[in-house]
Every structure is written in C-alpha cells, then in structure tokens.
Write an enzyme that holds these catalytic residues in place. Structure first.
Site, mmCIF file in Angstrom:
data_model
loop_
_atom_site.group_PDB
_atom_site.id
_atom_site.type_symbol
_atom_site.label_atom_id
_atom_site.label_comp_id
_atom_site.label_asym_id
_atom_site.label_seq_id
_atom_site.Cartn_x
_atom_site.Cartn_y
_atom_site.Cartn_z
ATOM 1 N N ARG A 27 0.843 -1.190 0.000
ATOM 2 C CA ARG A 27 0.000 0.000 0.000
ATOM 3 C C ARG A 27 0.879 1.241 0.000
ATOM 4 O O ARG A 27 1.954 1.256 0.621
ATOM 5 C CB ARG A 27 -0.897 0.033 1.242
ATOM 6 C CG ARG A 27 -2.076 -0.907 1.179
ATOM 7 C CD ARG A 27 -3.125 -0.464 0.155
ATOM 8 N NE ARG A 27 -4.289 -1.328 0.144
ATOM 9 C CZ ARG A 27 -4.453 -2.353 -0.698
ATOM 10 N NH1 ARG A 27 -3.533 -2.643 -1.598
ATOM 11 N NH2 ARG A 27 -5.565 -3.061 -0.659
ATOM 12 N N HIS A 50 -0.681 0.240 -9.686
ATOM 13 C CA HIS A 50 -1.463 -0.585 -8.749
ATOM 14 C C HIS A 50 -2.137 -1.768 -9.454
ATOM 15 O O HIS A 50 -3.362 -1.885 -9.444
ATOM 16 C CB HIS A 50 -2.503 0.253 -7.994
ATOM 17 C CG HIS A 50 -3.026 -0.441 -6.758
ATOM 18 N ND1 HIS A 50 -3.482 0.214 -5.656
ATOM 19 C CD2 HIS A 50 -3.156 -1.767 -6.470
ATOM 20 C CE1 HIS A 50 -3.886 -0.665 -4.739
ATOM 21 N NE2 HIS A 50 -3.696 -1.876 -5.223
HETATM 22 P P1 NAP Z 1 -2.042 -11.545 5.039
HETATM 23 O O1 NAP Z 1 -2.208 -12.949 4.580
HETATM 24 O O2 NAP Z 1 -2.971 -11.025 6.070
HETATM 25 O O3 NAP Z 1 -0.525 -11.405 5.553
HETATM 26 C C1 NAP Z 1 -0.073 -10.283 6.220
HETATM 27 C C2 NAP Z 1 1.324 -10.552 6.774
HETATM 28 O O4 NAP Z 1 1.825 -9.350 7.366
HETATM 29 C C3 NAP Z 1 1.338 -11.612 7.869
HETATM 30 O O5 NAP Z 1 2.468 -12.439 7.740
HETATM 31 C C4 NAP Z 1 1.439 -10.794 9.167
HETATM 32 O O6 NAP Z 1 2.106 -11.464 10.209
HETATM 33 C C5 NAP Z 1 2.278 -9.640 8.691
HETATM 34 N N1 NAP Z 1 2.076 -8.469 9.552
HETATM 35 C C6 NAP Z 1 0.941 -7.757 9.756
HETATM 36 N N2 NAP Z 1 1.155 -6.766 10.628
HETATM 37 C C7 NAP Z 1 2.452 -6.862 10.992
HETATM 38 C C8 NAP Z 1 3.283 -6.117 11.880
HETATM 39 N N3 NAP Z 1 2.801 -5.065 12.585
HETATM 40 N N4 NAP Z 1 4.573 -6.494 11.997
HETATM 41 C C9 NAP Z 1 5.055 -7.536 11.315
HETATM 42 N N5 NAP Z 1 4.326 -8.282 10.451
HETATM 43 C C10 NAP Z 1 3.045 -7.945 10.301
HETATM 44 O O7 NAP Z 1 -2.129 -10.538 3.817
HETATM 45 P P2 NAP Z 1 -1.864 -10.867 2.271
HETATM 46 O O8 NAP Z 1 -3.039 -11.550 1.673
HETATM 47 O O9 NAP Z 1 -0.541 -11.521 2.148
HETATM 48 O O10 NAP Z 1 -1.828 -9.384 1.656
HETATM 49 C C11 NAP Z 1 -0.904 -8.417 2.084
HETATM 50 C C12 NAP Z 1 -1.245 -7.048 1.512
HETATM 51 O O11 NAP Z 1 -0.916 -6.991 0.138
HETATM 52 C C13 NAP Z 1 -2.724 -6.656 1.515
HETATM 53 O O12 NAP Z 1 -3.127 -6.211 2.788
HETATM 54 C C14 NAP Z 1 -2.779 -5.570 0.478
HETATM 55 O O13 NAP Z 1 -2.596 -4.305 1.073
HETATM 56 C C15 NAP Z 1 -1.591 -5.872 -0.433
HETATM 57 N N6 NAP Z 1 -2.021 -6.217 -1.805
HETATM 58 C C16 NAP Z 1 -1.598 -5.436 -2.843
HETATM 59 C C17 NAP Z 1 -1.964 -5.763 -4.145
HETATM 60 C C18 NAP Z 1 -1.494 -4.958 -5.318
HETATM 61 O O14 NAP Z 1 -1.962 -5.178 -6.428
HETATM 62 N N7 NAP Z 1 -0.556 -4.072 -5.149
HETATM 63 C C19 NAP Z 1 -2.767 -6.881 -4.392
HETATM 64 C C20 NAP Z 1 -3.187 -7.642 -3.308
HETATM 65 C C21 NAP Z 1 -2.805 -7.304 -2.005
HETATM 66 P P3 NAP Z 1 1.459 -12.769 10.926
HETATM 67 O O15 NAP Z 1 1.397 -13.813 9.829
HETATM 68 O O16 NAP Z 1 2.416 -13.136 11.967
HETATM 69 O O17 NAP Z 1 0.099 -12.348 11.397
HETATM 70 C C1 GLV Z 2 -5.304 -4.876 -4.103
HETATM 71 O O1 GLV Z 2 -4.651 -3.912 -3.879
HETATM 72 C C2 GLV Z 2 -5.812 -5.757 -3.102
HETATM 73 O O2 GLV Z 2 -5.831 -5.408 -1.912
HETATM 74 O O3 GLV Z 2 -6.250 -6.861 -3.488
#
Ligand code: NAP
Ligand code: GLV
Length: 312
Positions: free
Chosen positions: A227, A275
């Site tokens: 983000r 994005h």
């Molecule tokens: P997720 O499965 O919820 O994983 C989040 C990870 O971040 C977990 O490993 C969590 O640790 C860690 N985390 C959260 N808060 C933390 C902190 N304060 N300190 C250290 N580690 C922390 O999320 P995801 O599905 O992988 O997605 C991640 C993010 O990618 C989304 O929230 C979104 O903003 C972004 N995204 C971007 C795009 C794009 O096109 N650019 C597309 C999709 C998603 P734990 O496992 O220990 O809880």
């Molecule tokens: C895209 O940014 C997502 O959160 O899936």
C-alpha cells in the site's frame, strides 16, 4: 421479498463483469449496483471497494461485507465501518499467483540490473554490467502471509538467500524468519532487496521510512507492492538521491492515480506500475463470494474473514 440482495459498490471495477458471473453462478441472487440500491433494508451482502465513509451503516440487515481486494484498509480506515458484520477479504490462488509473478519479475529486474540496461539501450550504448550470483543476493519479504509466503516459495528456485519478517514466527523451508519489532533491524541489515507485502494498519503505516532505509545495506533496493501508506515517499527519494538505495519499484502510492506532478514518475531509479501487481479476477472471486453467501445462508461462518482486532 427481495431481502438477501447483494450490493456492488466500486468506482474502479466493472460491475457488468461481476453481475454476469453472479447471474451464471446463482441466478436467484439479486445484485444491485450502487447507487441504485433502495430499499436499503433488502441488502444483506455488500461487495465493495473504497465505499464512501459511513455508507455501510445505512444497511440495517447487512450480514457480510466482502472486500474487492485482499487488503481491507480501504474499509477499516472508516471509523464508521460496522464492526458487528463479518468482513471477508480476497484470498484466491489467481490473486496470489499474480502477486508472486510481480515479485519475481521485480526482484529479477533489479538483481539482473535491467533498469540500467534500459537506460543504456536508450543511449544506444553497448555496456556490460555484471550481476551478483543469486546465492549472494539477500531478499527480505515484509509480511509472510498468503502473498508473502507464496512469493518466497516462488523465489526459492532462483537460489536467493531468503528471509521474511512477520508479526509471528514462521517456518517456511529455506526462509529465515524474523518476527516482531525487536527483529526488524537484524532483518533489514541482512536485506539487499526488500519486498513489502504487509497489510496497511496503524502499526505498519509509514514503515518504509528514513530509519528503515538507513538499516538496509548500501545499494539496497525497495519493492513496495502493498500500500502507498507504507511508504514515506520523500524519504525514499532522499535515500535514492543520496546513493544509499540503488533503486525501487513502486506499485502503490499515497495518492492514486499517481499525480502527474509526482517526482517518482521521472526518477531514473524508480520503476512505477499503476497498482496492478495483482488484481481480483471476477471469474474466480465471484465463486468465492457465492460460496460464502451460501455458507451464511446455511447458518455457517464465512471463510477468509478478517480479524478486526488485528486489522488484517
Ligand atoms: P495476510 O495474509 O494477512 O498477511 C499479512 C502478513 O503481514 C502476515 O504475515 C502478518 O504477520 C504480517 N504483519 C501484519 N502486521 C504486521 C506487523 N505489525 N509487523 C510484522 N508483520 C506484520 O495478507 P496478504 O493476503 O498476504 O496481503 C498483504 C497485503 O498486500 C494486503 O493487505 C494488500 O494491502 C496488499 N495487496 C496489494 C496488491 C497490489 O496489487 N498491489 C494486491 C493484493 C494485495 P502474521 O502472519 O504473523 O500475522
Ligand atoms: C489490491 O490492492 C488488493 O488489496 O487486493
């Protein structure tokens, strides 16, 4: 009676694609496209991206909110988000695959010095530049959740030294795990290519800042596919201009679309993408939404819900 309708609300996603899939998958599901949603009492489900603040409070019979993305910061940043309603985010192999493709592409771009070769090509300059052996390149992923852990798995065959930083410790083959704020510094100190895949929460906002960059070794690269709120953009520009950081790839920005006036567009060390590191494919994700609606209608809990106390 029409109660049980699904409201679709997004200014960036094409409603006709989603409604076509819902018609195919569950013809009995009435889909109303915002703002034509009256009477609001009929709406049980909301599939949304960046709804206006307070909007979701208008639906007294809401049973579930579906985020159109994996991230839910666009919802939880609204203090009026209805916290008594389950919130489901996108967890889907197509979105995970897309993000891992992006991470592998960008890590290889920087490791193999492609931004420099592109500049030489523009100058018609035949210039050899050596790249380090992958075994000597230390990649560090912030966030080892659904996306970060898959990206690590996909990077492993290239032979990079892999590490991840998360809230809780992980056990992923070939990935050194760092956990919590106490281990952020050692994680950064061993990272040549930093990939951010954290959710945006009050704890992670602005985490890509001057102090973080100063912990990275000289010549490090930053890839932010999470983000825009994670990155302090002027701190990045300062670290690039001082020569401490060698390059950056940015898919997400404080303001989107990235304004024409942003210095990031023309910065010679920055790769900008709009994005789309990964996106929610209605073909697949409509199936997840329907499956969850059917679970709720059977009295079961939906899958892929967000822990509202953690904010992700
Ligand atoms: P997720 O499965 O919820 O994983 C989040 C990870 O971040 C977990 O490993 C969590 O640790 C860690 N985390 C959260 N808060 C933390 C902190 N304060 N300190 C250290 N580690 C922390 O999320 P995801 O599905 O992988 O997605 C991640 C993010 O990618 C989304 O929230 C979104 O903003 C972004 N995204 C971007 C795009 C794009 O096109 N650019 C597309 C999709 C998603 P734990 O496992 O220990 O809880
Ligand atoms: C895209 O940014 C997502 O959160 O899936």
């Amino acid at each position: 009676m029409a109660q049980g309708a699904l409201m679709f609300l997004s200014l960036v996603d094409r409603d006709d694609m989603w409604t076509a899939h819902f018609r195919r998958l569950k013809p009995s599901l009435e889909v109303r496209v915002f703002p034509k949603v009256e009477p609001v009492e009929d709406v049980s489900y909301a599939l949304v991206w960046k709804p206006p603040a307070g909007e979701l409070l208008r639906y007294p019979h809401l049973r579930c909110v579906f985020s159109l993305g994996a991230g839910v910061d666009h919802l939880l940043s609204d203090p009026a988000f209805p916290k008594h309603v389950p919130l489901v985010r996108v967890v889907d192999p197509s979105l995970t695959r897309g993000m891992s493709e992006y991470v592998v592409l960008q890590v290889l771009m920087h490791h193999r010095r492609q931004p420099e070769f592109l500049q030489f090509q523009r100058l018609k300059k035949w210039q050899l530049l050596m790249s380090p052996d992958a075994g000597d390149v230390r990649v560090g992923i912030m966030g080892l959740g659904v996306l970060g852990s898959d990206a690590a798995e996909k990077l492993r065959p290239f032979g990079y030294q892999l590490a991840g930083w998360s809230h809780t410790r992980k056990s992923i083959a070939g990935v050194e795990s760092f956990a919590g704020m106490d281990e952020l510094k050692p994680f950064l100190q061993r990272t040549d290519i930093l990939v951010c895949l954290l959710p945006l929460t009050p704890e992670t906002r602005g985490i890509l800042n001057r102090e973080t960059f100063a912990q990275l070794p000289a010549g490090a690269v930053v890839i932010n596919a999470a983000r825009g709120g994670h990155l302090v953009e002027h701190d990045l520009i300062a670290a690039l201009d001082s020569g401490h950081l060698k390059g950056a790839t940015l898919d997400v920005f404080q303001t989107e679309p990235l304004p024409e006036s942003s210095p990031l567009w023309a910065h010679p060390k920055v790769i900008v993408t709009p994005h789309l590191a990964s996106f929610t494919d209605p073909r697949f994700v409509s199936e997840n939404v329907v499956a969850n609606i059917e679970r709720i209608e059977r009295g079961e809990a939906p899958h892929d819900t967000v822990d509202l106390s953690r904010g992700y």
